[in-house]
Scaffold this motif. Sequence first.
Motif, PDB file in Angstrom:
ATOM      1  N   ASN A 105      16.740 -34.767  -6.183  1.00 11.07           N
ATOM      2  CA  ASN A 105      16.571 -33.360  -6.541  1.00 11.07           C
ATOM      3  C   ASN A 105      17.563 -32.513  -5.769  1.00 11.07           C
ATOM      4  O   ASN A 105      18.091 -32.914  -4.740  1.00 11.07           O
ATOM      5  CB  ASN A 105      15.145 -32.889  -6.225  1.00 11.07           C
ATOM      6  CG  ASN A 105      14.104 -33.645  -7.039  1.00 11.07           C
ATOM      7  OD1 ASN A 105      14.364 -34.056  -8.162  1.00 11.07           O
ATOM      8  ND2 ASN A 105      12.929 -33.846  -6.460  1.00 11.07           N
ATOM      9  N   GLY A 106      17.767 -31.306  -6.276  1.00 12.80           N
ATOM     10  CA  GLY A 106      18.621 -30.362  -5.580  1.00 12.80           C
ATOM     11  C   GLY A 106      20.087 -30.725  -5.700  1.00 12.80           C
ATOM     12  O   GLY A 106      20.493 -31.705  -6.323  1.00 12.80           O
ATOM     13  N   GLY A 107      20.911 -29.918  -5.045  1.00 10.58           N
ATOM     14  CA  GLY A 107      22.344 -30.154  -5.074  1.00 10.58           C
ATOM     15  C   GLY A 107      22.882 -30.085  -6.494  1.00 10.58           C
ATOM     16  O   GLY A 107      22.425 -29.312  -7.337  1.00 10.58           O
ATOM     17  N   ALA A 108      23.869 -30.928  -6.759  1.00  9.26           N
ATOM     18  CA  ALA A 108      24.491 -30.973  -8.087  1.00  9.26           C
ATOM     19  C   ALA A 108      23.883 -32.060  -8.955  1.00  9.26           C
ATOM     20  O   ALA A 108      24.515 -32.510  -9.914  1.00  9.26           O
ATOM     21  CB  ALA A 108      25.997 -31.191  -7.943  1.00  9.26           C
ATOM     22  N   ASN A 109      22.652 -32.485  -8.644  1.00  8.63           N
ATOM     23  CA  ASN A 109      22.016 -33.518  -9.452  1.00  8.63           C
ATOM     24  C   ASN A 109      21.761 -33.047 -10.876  1.00  8.63           C
ATOM     25  O   ASN A 109      21.706 -33.864 -11.796  1.00  8.63           O
ATOM     26  CB  ASN A 109      20.693 -33.949  -8.800  1.00  8.63           C
ATOM     27  CG  ASN A 109      20.907 -34.902  -7.641  1.00  8.63           C
ATOM     28  OD1 ASN A 109      21.177 -36.082  -7.821  1.00  8.63           O
ATOM     29  ND2 ASN A 109      20.799 -34.382  -6.432  1.00  8.63           N
ATOM     30  N   ALA A 123      28.271 -39.500  -2.962  1.00 10.71           N
ATOM     31  CA  ALA A 123      27.824 -38.170  -2.546  1.00 10.71           C
ATOM     32  C   ALA A 123      26.399 -37.887  -3.001  1.00 10.71           C
ATOM     33  O   ALA A 123      25.720 -37.037  -2.422  1.00 10.71           O
ATOM     34  CB  ALA A 123      28.769 -37.097  -3.106  1.00 10.71           C
ATOM     35  N   PHE A 124      25.921 -38.586  -4.027  1.00 14.44           N
ATOM     36  CA  PHE A 124      24.563 -38.399  -4.530  1.00 14.44           C
ATOM     37  C   PHE A 124      23.579 -39.401  -3.934  1.00 14.44           C
ATOM     38  O   PHE A 124      22.402 -39.371  -4.281  1.00 14.44           O
ATOM     39  CB  PHE A 124      24.538 -38.540  -6.057  1.00 14.44           C
ATOM     40  CG  PHE A 124      25.271 -37.447  -6.771  1.00 14.44           C
ATOM     41  CD1 PHE A 124      24.642 -36.257  -7.070  1.00 14.44           C
ATOM     42  CD2 PHE A 124      26.600 -37.593  -7.126  1.00 14.44           C
ATOM     43  CE1 PHE A 124      25.308 -35.247  -7.726  1.00 14.44           C
ATOM     44  CE2 PHE A 124      27.277 -36.592  -7.780  1.00 14.44           C
ATOM     45  CZ  PHE A 124      26.633 -35.410  -8.082  1.00 14.44           C
ATOM     46  N   THR A 125      24.038 -40.285  -3.062  1.00 10.87           N
ATOM     47  CA  THR A 125      23.168 -41.335  -2.513  1.00 10.87           C
ATOM     48  C   THR A 125      23.203 -41.354  -0.998  1.00 10.87           C
ATOM     49  O   THR A 125      23.047 -42.407  -0.388  1.00 10.87           O
ATOM     50  CB  THR A 125      23.582 -42.714  -3.058  1.00 10.87           C
ATOM     51  OG1 THR A 125      24.958 -42.962  -2.715  1.00 10.87           O
ATOM     52  CG2 THR A 125      23.424 -42.769  -4.558  1.00 10.87           C
ATOM     53  N   PRO A 182      26.481 -27.657   4.428  1.00  9.67           N
ATOM     54  CA  PRO A 182      25.921 -27.797   3.070  1.00  9.67           C
ATOM     55  C   PRO A 182      26.925 -27.517   1.969  1.00  9.67           C
ATOM     56  O   PRO A 182      26.844 -28.116   0.893  1.00  9.67           O
ATOM     57  CB  PRO A 182      24.759 -26.792   3.056  1.00  9.67           C
ATOM     58  CG  PRO A 182      25.047 -25.839   4.149  1.00  9.67           C
ATOM     59  CD  PRO A 182      25.773 -26.609   5.197  1.00  9.67           C
ATOM     60  N   LEU A 183      27.881 -26.627   2.222  1.00 12.26           N
ATOM     61  CA  LEU A 183      28.888 -26.352   1.191  1.00 12.26           C
ATOM     62  C   LEU A 183      29.773 -27.574   0.962  1.00 12.26           C
ATOM     63  O   LEU A 183      30.122 -27.894  -0.183  1.00 12.26           O
ATOM     64  CB  LEU A 183      29.743 -25.155   1.581  1.00 12.26           C
ATOM     65  CG  LEU A 183      29.084 -23.771   1.478  1.00 12.26           C
ATOM     66  CD1 LEU A 183      30.089 -22.684   1.809  1.00 12.26           C
ATOM     67  CD2 LEU A 183      28.488 -23.534   0.103  1.00 12.26           C
ATOM     68  N   ARG A 184      30.146 -28.267   2.019  1.00 12.91           N
ATOM     69  CA  ARG A 184      30.963 -29.475   1.861  1.00 12.91           C
ATOM     70  C   ARG A 184      30.198 -30.561   1.118  1.00 12.91           C
ATOM     71  O   ARG A 184      30.749 -31.237   0.238  1.00 12.91           O
ATOM     72  CB  ARG A 184      31.406 -29.988   3.228  1.00 12.91           C
ATOM     73  CG  ARG A 184      32.430 -29.128   3.924  1.00 12.91           C
ATOM     74  CD  ARG A 184      32.779 -29.704   5.289  1.00 12.91           C
ATOM     75  NE  ARG A 184      33.619 -28.802   6.040  1.00 12.91           N
ATOM     76  CZ  ARG A 184      34.938 -28.737   5.917  1.00 12.91           C
ATOM     77  NH1 ARG A 184      35.559 -29.544   5.078  1.00 12.91           N
ATOM     78  NH2 ARG A 184      35.646 -27.887   6.639  1.00 12.91           N
ATOM     79  N   ALA A 185      28.924 -30.722   1.466  1.00 13.53           N
ATOM     80  CA  ALA A 185      28.115 -31.739   0.783  1.00 13.53           C
ATOM     81  C   ALA A 185      27.978 -31.409  -0.703  1.00 13.53           C
ATOM     82  O   ALA A 185      28.100 -32.291  -1.560  1.00 13.53           O
ATOM     83  CB  ALA A 185      26.741 -31.847   1.447  1.00 13.53           C
ATOM     84  N   PHE A 186      27.736 -30.132  -1.002  1.00 17.98           N
ATOM     85  CA  PHE A 186      27.592 -29.752  -2.407  1.00 17.98           C
ATOM     86  C   PHE A 186      28.922 -29.872  -3.141  1.00 17.98           C
ATOM     87  O   PHE A 186      28.957 -30.285  -4.308  1.00 17.98           O
ATOM     88  CB  PHE A 186      27.061 -28.324  -2.506  1.00 17.98           C
ATOM     89  CG  PHE A 186      26.745 -27.894  -3.907  1.00 17.98           C
ATOM     90  CD1 PHE A 186      25.545 -28.236  -4.485  1.00 17.98           C
ATOM     91  CD2 PHE A 186      27.653 -27.165  -4.655  1.00 17.98           C
ATOM     92  CE1 PHE A 186      25.245 -27.854  -5.780  1.00 17.98           C
ATOM     93  CE2 PHE A 186      27.368 -26.784  -5.947  1.00 17.98           C
ATOM     94  CZ  PHE A 186      26.163 -27.126  -6.513  1.00 17.98           C
ATOM     95  N   ALA A 187      30.025 -29.495  -2.491  1.00 19.97           N
ATOM     96  CA  ALA A 187      31.336 -29.608  -3.132  1.00 19.97           C
ATOM     97  C   ALA A 187      31.657 -31.061  -3.459  1.00 19.97           C
ATOM     98  O   ALA A 187      32.226 -31.360  -4.519  1.00 19.97           O
ATOM     99  CB  ALA A 187      32.410 -29.019  -2.223  1.00 19.97           C
ATOM    100  N   ALA A 188      31.286 -31.983  -2.558  1.00 22.24           N
ATOM    101  CA  ALA A 188      31.521 -33.396  -2.838  1.00 22.24           C
ATOM    102  C   ALA A 188      30.727 -33.847  -4.064  1.00 22.24           C
ATOM    103  O   ALA A 188      31.226 -34.604  -4.909  1.00 22.24           O
ATOM    104  CB  ALA A 188      31.146 -34.241  -1.618  1.00 22.24           C
ATOM    105  N   GLN A 189      29.488 -33.374  -4.187  1.00 26.37           N
ATOM    106  CA  GLN A 189      28.679 -33.737  -5.348  1.00 26.37           C
ATOM    107  C   GLN A 189      29.242 -33.131  -6.626  1.00 26.37           C
ATOM    108  O   GLN A 189      29.313 -33.807  -7.669  1.00 26.37           O
ATOM    109  CB  GLN A 189      27.240 -33.271  -5.132  1.00 26.37           C
ATOM    110  CG  GLN A 189      26.486 -34.043  -4.066  1.00 26.37           C
ATOM    111  CD  GLN A 189      25.020 -33.651  -4.017  1.00 26.37           C
ATOM    112  OE1 GLN A 189      24.582 -32.669  -4.627  1.00 26.37           O
ATOM    113  NE2 GLN A 189      24.236 -34.421  -3.288  1.00 26.37           N
ATOM    114  N   VAL A 190      29.626 -31.869  -6.567  1.00 25.89           N
ATOM    115  CA  VAL A 190      30.160 -31.213  -7.769  1.00 25.89           C
ATOM    116  C   VAL A 190      31.453 -31.887  -8.217  1.00 25.89           C
ATOM    117  O   VAL A 190      31.666 -32.124  -9.419  1.00 25.89           O
ATOM    118  CB  VAL A 190      30.381 -29.709  -7.508  1.00 25.89           C
ATOM    119  CG1 VAL A 190      31.203 -29.082  -8.616  1.00 25.89           C
ATOM    120  CG2 VAL A 190      29.043 -28.999  -7.403  1.00 25.89           C
TER     121      VAL A 190
END
Length: 902
Positions: free
Chosen positions: A757-761, A849-851, A294-302
């Motif tokens: 929703n969620g993440g860096a959206n 990363a958001f899709t 989850p940290l990698r996924a969130f970092a990609a979004q951020v």
Amino acid sequence: MSVGAAVRRVRAYGGQFLLLAVLTLVVTLLISGVPRLVNRLAEQGLRTQLNSEPAARRDITYVSTDAPAASTKTAMGDARERFDSLAEKMPPQVRSAVTERWHRVDLAPVRVAGPDLAARKLLVNLGLRAMPGIQDTGTLVEGAWPSETYVPSRPIEVALDVDVAGKLNLRSGSQLRMGEADRNGTMQDPVPVVVSGLFRPADRANGAWDGLPSMLRITEPLGDGEPLIVVGVVAQSALNKRAVDGWPVQSEWRYRLGTERIDARGLNEMIDGLQQIQRTVPPGVTLTVGIDVPLRAFAAQVNAARTLLAVIGAGVLATLAGLIVLAAVLAVRRRRSEFALLRARGGAVTAGARRSLAESLLVVPVAAVCGWLLGTLFPGAPDPTAPYAAAVTVLVTLALPLATLAVPAGGAARSDLVRVRPSARRITVEVSVLVLAGLAAVLLRRRGLTLGEVDPLLVSVPVLLAAAAAVLALRAYPWPLLLVSRLAARTRGSVAFLGTARAGRSTVAAPLVVVVLAIGTAAFCAVVAAGVDASRDRAAERLVPADAVIRGERFAPDTLDALGGMPGVRAVTRVLNEPDQRLAADDLGTDARIGQTNVLLIDGSGLSTVSRRSGVDLSVPAALRSAQPTPGPLPAIVSPAVAADLAKAGLDRSAFVSVQGERYEFRVAGTQEAFPLLPANTARFVILPWQALPQRVTTPVPTSLLIAGDRLDVEALRRAGDEGQLRYQTGGAVTGKERPIGVTVDTREQVRRDLGNGGANGVLAFGFVAGASGGTVLGLLAIAFTVLAGARARGQVLSRLRTLGLSRRQWRGLLLVELAPLVGVSVLTGALVGAVLPLLLNPVLGLSAFTSGTPVRVAFEPGLVAAVFALGAVALGFAVAVEALNNRRLRLGEVLRLGEES
């Protein structure tokens, strides 16, 4: 150059300095406050994402089955020593994020028997666990905790969860025997065990109870005739004695990371630290880390969101910079006679600039400090942006003096005529802007960029493209107006002729660039937001190409009929997914040596029907939809990578693949980059038509079921799926021992909501809203500046025409005709820049990363055209209103009487 004289001049020209101060305040406010808001939104998104995961996902878990290295070292002592050692060897960024930690030593579950168990004919294996501090997390209900004083003749004391003990018919004082059991269930060298007490956890959410197998529940048997598994608490001294006697022990060390200690700004460092831990696992120890995913996924979004914010911020700040320059130029033009008089009285060339500098020093720094302080009130952690704010303050302070030097201080001149042959200097500047814009765009596409960093090339591309588009618009739009003006000259009335003639002669180079940049920023945000939203819809349809999907292990064939009879269900189809299959060159199974491939079996017509009734635009290839059972290989749709490998091996006309134990021959009937139900990053797949499979001894059974329907009951679908799995397992000639894992039910609407929703959206949505609204507002303000730049000349013309009999209605019509081309060109050019910019930048922004990995496609949006026309109408009305207010303030009669430079 006294301070009092400067203060009096600031008061005399208060409106101009107020505008400059407000623009300065806004710039420093954005520099100080926006990073705080972004950091706050990123922190909130990270907290939300981590809290939505199971708490155990944040654990760093080491497990060892090694016995103590020396006879002088006890099992618990060795575990405690390694517990501290593992924590000390963690990277600092990981160690500082650890908020809770536990260690334990387990004895493997062995058979346990006793009168109370025999009364209910229960077959039980009991594991013993020693964990420091366990007494502080539980409350005794009956009896006592196991005693730490070891007495050789005393039975092993164990404490059990009160609910577990109740289900096993055990109580405080229950006598048991414990030992290894052979195939017949006979214990070898049993040892006595007594239940010393029963406890209840003070907080079931406490991480101390998260160890597996759990102490708070009974682990169900894997198959018929298998024992239940329970775990009890034992004293450390008793466990040490059993370890010395040779009982196998297992040590576990868990370190839980706190969500509040993981900083969104330090995600890369945290991920690097977790990688370092995984690379330096001690021998004899296995490591489990779940938080890195989850940290990698969130970092990609951020990183993608910050890169997009850099583009938007560059457009907004460049627009504000242009407005500041326009405000300074307008202020100097209004005071041109003052500076000319100063020179006429013997002042130096820089006298006017020094006077303007003294006035700016009284206004700009104060406004900059106020903007910075207001920005510090925004919630969130700050970024080191103070040097940028200081640099902006210096530049804005120098804007007015530099404008004083740049604007000619001579007498009146006709500055409203476009030269037929522009000067060589202007041509050089315009060509240079065009070349730089094209070169920057090409370099950005070829070089790419590092997401999450502010790239100078990236932030310069929007400004250069806007300037280039404005240059082209300035060169192009007077020519159609010249033709229209000639046609209007042949008609009756003077409004159309005078309006088009003056519009074609206006010079608004700098204001037009600012308008184009502002509108382009707003259009860019609207286009990218629409592209991301549409891509999320496609991603949801790719993951669930129906109203709902049930995923499991294997379903009985009659599950389709059971689902088809449920309320609201309109259609059901079957899908079989076999990952990581090896392709064969012949029916004997000779490995084709072309790598592992995902195999997907679909009912072509059924999938087409379900997707159509679910409102999903899914085009099932004709080769799959119309295939029928015929001799020869099955037609298959494969990925380009598989097609290339098969062609290279000469197997594109005949290859074999195994599906649930049966081998089928297929041929390549077409290729496709991606297919629904497969992850977006799946590059190797083979899709076969289920309805065309030849008859074999065994028939494939589905692993997923697609459902089309209205108001579907998710819980009912889950029960039907579980029952279908159970029927498959127990209905055949050979029944499985293991209980099937429960099915998962996903609806397309829920998947779509989860993607948005969620993440860096939150960061992404903030960028879109701020960019679109800020660009629109600044665009309207830039249009106001554009109108005010030529307001004096228009006021004089209108004054003369009013004295010649021009009516008020004709006056408004003349304003509309004159301003409409300018406003229309500005808005349309800005919208065009905003539409082209996403096509250029989309491949390097990382918005997939958001899709869920689905590529974001930026396409033409009909709504954008309507929005552009609406914005153009609003901008034109705003321009006319600004012109009317300005003319009312200037009093057209006085403008005519006082002359050109009044």
